[in-house]
Design a protein around this motif. Structure first.
Motif, PDB file in Angstrom:
ATOM      1  N   ASN A  67      -8.314  -7.117-108.506  1.00 16.78           N
ATOM      2  CA  ASN A  67      -7.372  -6.601-107.497  1.00 16.78           C
ATOM      3  C   ASN A  67      -5.945  -6.510-108.030  1.00 16.78           C
ATOM      4  OD1 ASN A  67      -9.447  -6.530-105.605  1.00 16.78           O
ATOM      5  ND2 ASN A  67      -9.069  -8.638-104.999  1.00 16.78           N
ATOM      6  N   GLY A  68      -5.722  -6.932-109.283  1.00 19.40           N
ATOM      7  CA  GLY A  68      -4.390  -6.897-109.860  1.00 19.40           C
ATOM      8  C   GLY A  68      -3.576  -8.150-109.571  1.00 19.40           C
ATOM      9  N   GLU A  69      -4.203  -9.168-108.990  1.00 18.24           N
ATOM     10  CA  GLU A  69      -3.514 -10.431-108.713  1.00 18.24           C
ATOM     11  C   GLU A  69      -3.376 -11.219-110.019  1.00 18.24           C
ATOM     12  OE1 GLU A  69      -3.253 -11.935-105.283  1.00 18.24           O
ATOM     13  OE2 GLU A  69      -3.760 -10.035-104.362  1.00 18.24           O
ATOM     14  N   VAL A  70      -2.222 -11.845-110.213  1.00 16.80           N
ATOM     15  CA  VAL A  70      -1.937 -12.562-111.456  1.00 16.80           C
ATOM     16  C   VAL A  70      -2.006 -14.068-111.205  1.00 16.80           C
ATOM     17  CG1 VAL A  70      -0.240 -12.923-113.281  1.00 16.80           C
ATOM     18  CG2 VAL A  70      -0.479 -10.672-112.251  1.00 16.80           C
ATOM     19  N   TYR A  71      -2.681 -14.777-112.107  1.00 19.25           N
ATOM     20  CA  TYR A  71      -2.818 -16.233-112.039  1.00 19.25           C
ATOM     21  C   TYR A  71      -2.318 -16.815-113.348  1.00 19.25           C
ATOM     22  CZ  TYR A  71      -5.875 -15.269-108.092  1.00 19.25           C
ATOM     23  OH  TYR A  71      -6.382 -14.841-106.902  1.00 19.25           O
ATOM     24  N   ASP A 103      -9.631  -8.603-116.091  1.00 20.49           N
ATOM     25  CA  ASP A 103     -10.938  -8.188-115.613  1.00 20.49           C
ATOM     26  C   ASP A 103     -11.259  -6.785-116.123  1.00 20.49           C
ATOM     27  OD1 ASP A 103     -13.010  -9.071-113.376  1.00 20.49           O
ATOM     28  OD2 ASP A 103     -12.708  -6.903-113.180  1.00 20.49           O
ATOM     29  N   ASN A 104     -12.548  -6.459-116.185  1.00 18.58           N
ATOM     30  CA  ASN A 104     -12.963  -5.122-116.616  1.00 18.58           C
ATOM     31  C   ASN A 104     -12.358  -4.022-115.755  1.00 18.58           C
ATOM     32  OD1 ASN A 104     -14.519  -5.209-118.910  1.00 18.58           O
ATOM     33  ND2 ASN A 104     -16.435  -5.528-117.820  1.00 18.58           N
ATOM     34  N   ASP A 105     -12.184  -4.290-114.472  1.00 18.21           N
ATOM     35  CA  ASP A 105     -11.713  -3.262-113.539  1.00 18.21           C
ATOM     36  C   ASP A 105     -10.203  -3.211-113.382  1.00 18.21           C
ATOM     37  OD1 ASP A 105     -14.365  -2.654-113.070  1.00 18.21           O
ATOM     38  OD2 ASP A 105     -14.521  -4.078-111.418  1.00 18.21           O
ATOM     39  N   VAL A 106      -9.474  -4.070-114.088  1.00 19.32           N
ATOM     40  CA  VAL A 106      -8.023  -4.101-113.935  1.00 19.32           C
ATOM     41  C   VAL A 106      -7.408  -2.895-114.655  1.00 19.32           C
ATOM     42  CG1 VAL A 106      -7.418  -5.483-115.965  1.00 19.32           C
ATOM     43  CG2 VAL A 106      -6.055  -5.665-113.916  1.00 19.32           C
ATOM     44  N   LYS A 107      -6.314  -2.403-114.108  1.00 23.82           N
ATOM     45  CA  LYS A 107      -5.621  -1.279-114.738  1.00 23.82           C
ATOM     46  C   LYS A 107      -4.941  -1.743-116.023  1.00 23.82           C
ATOM     47  CE  LYS A 107      -4.576   1.377-110.609  1.00 23.82           C
ATOM     48  NZ  LYS A 107      -3.512   1.977-109.800  1.00 23.82           N
ATOM     49  N   TYR A 108      -4.993  -0.894-117.020  1.00 20.73           N
ATOM     50  CA  TYR A 108      -4.363  -1.190-118.308  1.00 20.73           C
ATOM     51  C   TYR A 108      -2.862  -1.421-118.131  1.00 20.73           C
ATOM     52  CZ  TYR A 108      -3.253  -0.639-123.252  1.00 20.73           C
ATOM     53  OH  TYR A 108      -2.807  -0.843-124.514  1.00 20.73           O
ATOM     54  N   SER A 110      -1.359  -2.990-115.791  1.00 18.49           N
ATOM     55  CA  SER A 110      -1.083  -4.378-115.414  1.00 18.49           C
ATOM     56  C   SER A 110      -1.064  -5.293-116.628  1.00 18.49           C
ATOM     57  CB  SER A 110      -2.136  -4.873-114.426  1.00 18.49           C
ATOM     58  OG  SER A 110      -2.107  -4.106-113.256  1.00 18.49           O
ATOM     59  N   ILE A 111      -1.984  -5.073-117.549  1.00 13.58           N
ATOM     60  CA  ILE A 111      -2.038  -5.892-118.763  1.00 13.58           C
ATOM     61  C   ILE A 111      -0.787  -5.672-119.606  1.00 13.58           C
ATOM     62  CG2 ILE A 111      -3.285  -6.261-120.930  1.00 13.58           C
ATOM     63  CD1 ILE A 111      -5.854  -5.648-119.377  1.00 13.58           C
ATOM     64  N   VAL A 112      -0.391  -4.428-119.759  1.00  9.73           N
ATOM     65  CA  VAL A 112       0.810  -4.117-120.543  1.00  9.73           C
ATOM     66  C   VAL A 112       2.050  -4.696-119.875  1.00  9.73           C
ATOM     67  CG1 VAL A 112       2.281  -2.228-121.352  1.00  9.73           C
ATOM     68  CG2 VAL A 112      -0.197  -2.079-121.605  1.00  9.73           C
ATOM     69  N   LYS A 113       2.098  -4.656-118.568  1.00  8.60           N
ATOM     70  CA  LYS A 113       3.241  -5.202-117.833  1.00  8.60           C
ATOM     71  C   LYS A 113       3.371  -6.706-118.069  1.00  8.60           C
ATOM     72  CE  LYS A 113       5.262  -4.518-113.309  1.00  8.60           C
ATOM     73  NZ  LYS A 113       5.030  -4.064-111.941  1.00  8.60           N
ATOM     74  N   VAL A 114       2.228  -7.427-118.020  1.00  6.70           N
ATOM     75  CA  VAL A 114       2.246  -8.871-118.258  1.00  6.70           C
ATOM     76  C   VAL A 114       2.658  -9.157-119.699  1.00  6.70           C
ATOM     77  CG1 VAL A 114       0.774 -10.918-118.434  1.00  6.70           C
ATOM     78  CG2 VAL A 114       0.627  -9.449-116.430  1.00  6.70           C
TER      79      VAL A 114
END
Length: 136
Positions: A67-71, A103-108, A110-114
Motif C-alpha cells: 500500500n506504500g506504507e513505510v515502516y 514489496d513486489n507490488d510497491v511503486k518504484y 516509493s523505493i527511490v524516494k526512500v
C-alpha cells in the motif's frame, strides 16, 4: 413460626453468563482475524539469483508494503517524518546499513524516494532486500 411448604426452585441468572459469552466471542473474533507473519510485516519480496546475506552490526530495516506504507524497524512511520527518524540513526552510527525491503507490488517511485531521503540525511550504505530465487 410459620414455615412455608413451598420449595424454592433454583434461579439461574442468565444475563451475566450471556455477557461473558459475548465478550469471549468478540475477543476470539478480533484476535483470530489479525494476520501476522513471524517476521512482523507481510511483504512479498522480489526474487533474485545473486542474493547475499548482509552481516552488519547495525542494520536499519526500512519496509515499504504493497500500500506504500513505510515502516522503520517494524514501526510505522509517515513519509514526512522519515527524515527525522533516519537522522537519529545516522547521528548514533554514521556507517549504519539501511536495508530497504520493498514489496513486489510497491511503486518504484516509493523505493527511490526512500533511498533519496536516506542519502539526504547522510546515509551512504544502502541495500535492497530480495529473496533467493529457487533453482528448479
Amino acid at each position: 413460626m410459620f414455615k412455608s411448604n413451598l420449595k424454592r426452585t433454583p434461579n439461574i441468572q442468565i444475563l451475566p453468563m450471556i455477557d461473558v459469552i459475548f465478550f469471549l466471542l468478540v475477543f476470539f473474533m478480533l484476535f483470530t482475524t489479525f494476520k501476522v507473519s513471524p517476521t512482523g510485516l507481510e511483504i512479498n519480496l522480489p526474487t533474485a539469483r545473486t542474493v547475499t546475506e548482509q552481516e552488519e552490526d547495525l542494520q536499519v530495516n526500512i519496509t515499504i508494503d504493497s500500500n506504500g506504507e513505510v515502516y522503520l524497524d517494524d514501526e510505522k512511520v509517515e513519509m514526512r517524518y522519515l527524515e527525522f527518524e533516519i537522522s537519529k540513526y545516522i547521528n548514533d552510527s554514521p556507517d549504519a546499513l539501511f536495508i530497504i525491503k520493498g514489496d513486489n507490488d510497491v511503486k518504484y517511485e516509493s523505493i527511490v524516494k526512500v533511498m533519496d531521503i536516506v542519502r539526504d540525511m547522510g546515509g551512504y550504505r544502502l541495500a535492497l532486500a530480495a529473496d533467493k530465487e529457487s533453482l528448479n
